[in-house]
Write an enzyme that holds these catalytic residues in place. Structure first.
Site, short mmCIF file in Angstrom:
data_model
loop_
_atom_site.label_atom_id
_atom_site.label_comp_id
_atom_site.label_asym_id
_atom_site.label_seq_id
_atom_site.Cartn_x
_atom_site.Cartn_y
_atom_site.Cartn_z
N TYR A 163 41.67 43.96 46.24
CA TYR A 163 40.29 43.89 46.94
C TYR A 163 39.75 42.70 46.88
O TYR A 163 40.11 41.86 45.61
CB TYR A 163 39.75 44.83 45.97
CG TYR A 163 38.05 44.77 45.96
CD1 TYR A 163 37.06 44.03 45.28
CD2 TYR A 163 37.52 45.39 47.32
CE1 TYR A 163 35.75 44.14 45.39
CE2 TYR A 163 36.15 45.44 47.61
CZ TYR A 163 35.25 44.84 46.68
OH TYR A 163 33.90 44.98 46.90
N ASP A 257 43.41 34.59 45.80
CA ASP A 257 42.08 35.00 45.29
C ASP A 257 41.93 35.12 43.96
O ASP A 257 42.40 36.00 43.19
CB ASP A 257 41.66 36.27 46.16
CG ASP A 257 40.22 37.00 45.62
OD1 ASP A 257 39.98 37.93 46.15
OD2 ASP A 257 39.54 36.16 44.73
N LYS A 285 32.66 35.01 39.60
CA LYS A 285 32.67 35.75 38.04
C LYS A 285 32.30 34.42 37.02
O LYS A 285 31.25 33.88 36.85
CB LYS A 285 33.78 36.41 37.59
CG LYS A 285 33.91 37.60 38.66
CD LYS A 285 34.76 38.52 38.34
CE LYS A 285 35.23 39.52 39.67
NZ LYS A 285 34.40 40.80 39.43
P1 KE4 Z 1 31.79 39.77 44.43
O1 KE4 Z 1 31.61 39.98 45.92
O2 KE4 Z 1 31.70 41.38 43.79
O3 KE4 Z 1 31.18 38.83 43.55
O4 KE4 Z 1 33.45 39.37 44.42
C1 KE4 Z 1 34.38 40.27 45.24
C2 KE4 Z 1 35.89 40.06 44.64
C3 KE4 Z 1 36.54 39.42 45.43
N1 KE4 Z 1 37.87 39.02 44.89
C4 KE4 Z 1 38.38 39.64 43.83
C5 KE4 Z 1 39.55 39.40 43.02
C6 KE4 Z 1 37.21 40.67 42.99
O5 KE4 Z 1 37.91 41.26 41.88
C7 KE4 Z 1 36.10 40.93 43.45
C8 KE4 Z 1 35.13 41.79 42.69
N2 KE4 Z 1 35.64 42.33 41.77
C9 KE4 Z 1 34.85 43.64 41.45
C10 KE4 Z 1 35.71 44.55 40.30
N3 KE4 Z 1 36.67 44.71 40.34
C11 KE4 Z 1 33.50 43.53 41.41
C12 KE4 Z 1 32.82 44.87 40.95
C13 KE4 Z 1 31.92 45.56 41.88
O6 KE4 Z 1 32.50 45.77 42.82
O7 KE4 Z 1 30.75 46.14 41.32
#
Ligand code: KE4
Length: 447
Positions: A163, A257, A285
């Site tokens: 993801y 990523d 994060k």
């Molecule tokens: P955000 O747009 O949510 O800040 O980041 C996206 C993203 C991109 N790349 C990786 C490897 C990620 O894990 C994420 C976001 N992680 C999720 C949790 N697995 C965010 C939690 C959510 O979607 O509420």
């Protein structure tokens, strides 16, 4: 006076002699659903894959969070990764308050952006410049556009189960929330937007070779080098090396990523654990210290193609926001001062997962576990999980029962089998042993 609905649901929470009162969360969730889709601002928070009602959190304190019914939980989610120092870290709090007193945002350069950029750049040979944005999604979306603009090519390769945020061309068989909802490619994403996205299998070099055989127009291969969105599944070292070789041979860029694994797997993220070097890295994060931040970085020869010096456009009103930058800078400086920090976090993560494994085996429950630095994962699965298909064979019903029962024991785990847990610096052996003891009890009641 409880509504009929609340009473019915409350009954569900009554354990043998143990009533976990969550009336206010129940009531607030009903209210939220009237004005926010699904009652949440991000789907995974809705507890859909584990059942029950999401907790409304009142406050955090160190390793713990408190819901609005004043129940306390040890927090292994830590806002999905950012809070490596736990809740209300005094240093980060002070830096945010100090920044706020000087103003919230200017939409103009500030020295703190340069400071944080320098802190990150100094850690990675392969990163000479970095640009900040406001989320991981934005960081990855920008990195993809940069790779396409730099190579003049349109196609991208991503991996099933990974993801990378919710930008259109990446919502194809995404992991995390999309998998939880069993909708691998979301409605609302035109086929035209995803026809340039090729899918490969994680830890499977042949599937990537097939992508390069099928397209001579591949701009980049993007991967979570330590996947955290199909559960915790690290890429094999030789697999990552094969990606490097295939990208070099075919003139494509390799994107790591590290939005989740960055500053979580080690001070250098996955790159502190494997030899393979990417061309572009995305972050998020932890580098925001809990405030909204994302970033992407690469050699200057690539980054200088970005506007305003280059033609590739990318922008953001709150990009490099000084409050968020100060929070992130404080977090990174703290991470850099303690050389033993990640060793301690990994030791605690292993203590937890080894304890869970032992407790599960005492009840004949098959459990696969994984650790990388402060990240940990576990699958209710007979077999080792090496890719998305393996992960999908996990017993998600057993996971749901485990999650709900651990919640009743005051343990806040990620509310999906396809997520990762985190250890924070404010956790200790005693806390971990207490969680393992609770898990022993729960395994006995759910097997
Ligand atoms: P955000 O747009 O949510 O800040 O980041 C996206 C993203 C991109 N790349 C990786 C490897 C990620 O894990 C994420 C976001 N992680 C999720 C949790 N697995 C965010 C939690 C959510 O979607 O509420």
């Amino acid at each position: 006076m409880h509504s009929i609905f609340t009473c019915k649901v409350l009954k569900k929470f009554r354990k043998k002699g143990k009533t976990v009162e969550r009336r206010r969360s129940l009531e607030e969730f009903e209210k939220a659903k009237k004005v926010i889709p699904g009652g949440v601002d991000s789907p995974v928070r809705a507890f859909k894959s584990v059942g029950g009602t999401p907790l409304f959190i009142e406050r955090g304190e160190g390793a713990y969070i408190y819901d609005i019914d004043e129940n306390r939980y040890i927090d292994f989610v830590q806002s999905w990764g950012p809070l490596i120092f736990g809740h209300c870290d005094k240093d980060i709090e002070a830096s945010v308050i100090g920044a706020i007193k000087k103003g919230l945002s200017f939409g103009a350069p500030t020295t703190v952006e340069t400071e944080l950029a320098s802190e990150i750049v100094s850690l990675f040979d392969g990163i000479e410049k970095i640009r900040f944005v406001s989320s991981g999604t934005e960081a990855v979306m920008s990195a993809i556009r940069l790779a396409r603009g730099y190579t003049g090519r349109d196609d991208i390769v991503k991996f099933e189960g990974c993801y990378h945020g919710h930008s259109d061309s990446l919502l194809v068989q995404a992991g995390s929330g999309a998998v939880t909802f069993g909708s691998p490619s979301s409605p609302g994403v035109p086929a035209d937007f995803t026809k340039h996205t090729l899918l490969a299998r994680y830890n499977d070099t042949t599937s990537v070779e097939e992508c390069f055989n099928n397209s001579k127009d591949i701009a980049c291969v993007i991967i979570e080098p330590i996947a955290g969105n199909m559960g915790l599944v690290p890429a094999d070292e030789e697999f990552l090396n094969s990606l490097r070789e295939l990208c070099d041979k075919n003139g494509a860029l390799l994107i790591f990523d590290e939005v989740m694994s960055g500053f979580r797997a080690s001070l250098k993220g996955a790159q502190g654990k494997v030899k393979t070097k990417p061309d572009i890295v995305t972050f998020g994060k932890v580098i925001g210290g809990g405030m909204p931040v994302g970033a992407f970085g690469a050699k200057a020869s690539i980054m200088d193609r970005l506007s305003p010096d280059g033609p590739i456009y990318q922008a953001g009103t709150l990009s490099g926001n000084p409050v968020a930058m100060n929070a992130g800078l404080t977090a990174l400086k703290k991470l850099k001062t303690d050389p033993k920090l990640y060793e301690r976090l990994e030791t605690l993560a292993l203590r937890l997962t080894n304890g869970l494994k032992e407790a599960a085996s005492e009840c004949d429950i098959p459990l696969q576990t994984e650790v990388r630095g402060s990240m940990f994962g576990f699958f209710f699965n007979e077999k080792e999980v090496k890719n998305f298909d393996d992960a999908l064979k996990s017993d998600t019903k057993m996971f749901a029962r485990f999650h709900q029962s651990m919640l009743d024991e005051g343990v806040y785990l990620a509310c999906s089998q396809f997520e990762t847990g985190f250890i924070s610096t404010v956790m200790d052996e005693e806390m971990i042993d207490e969680v393992v003891k609770k898990a022993k009890k729960v395994f006995g009641s759910i097997k």
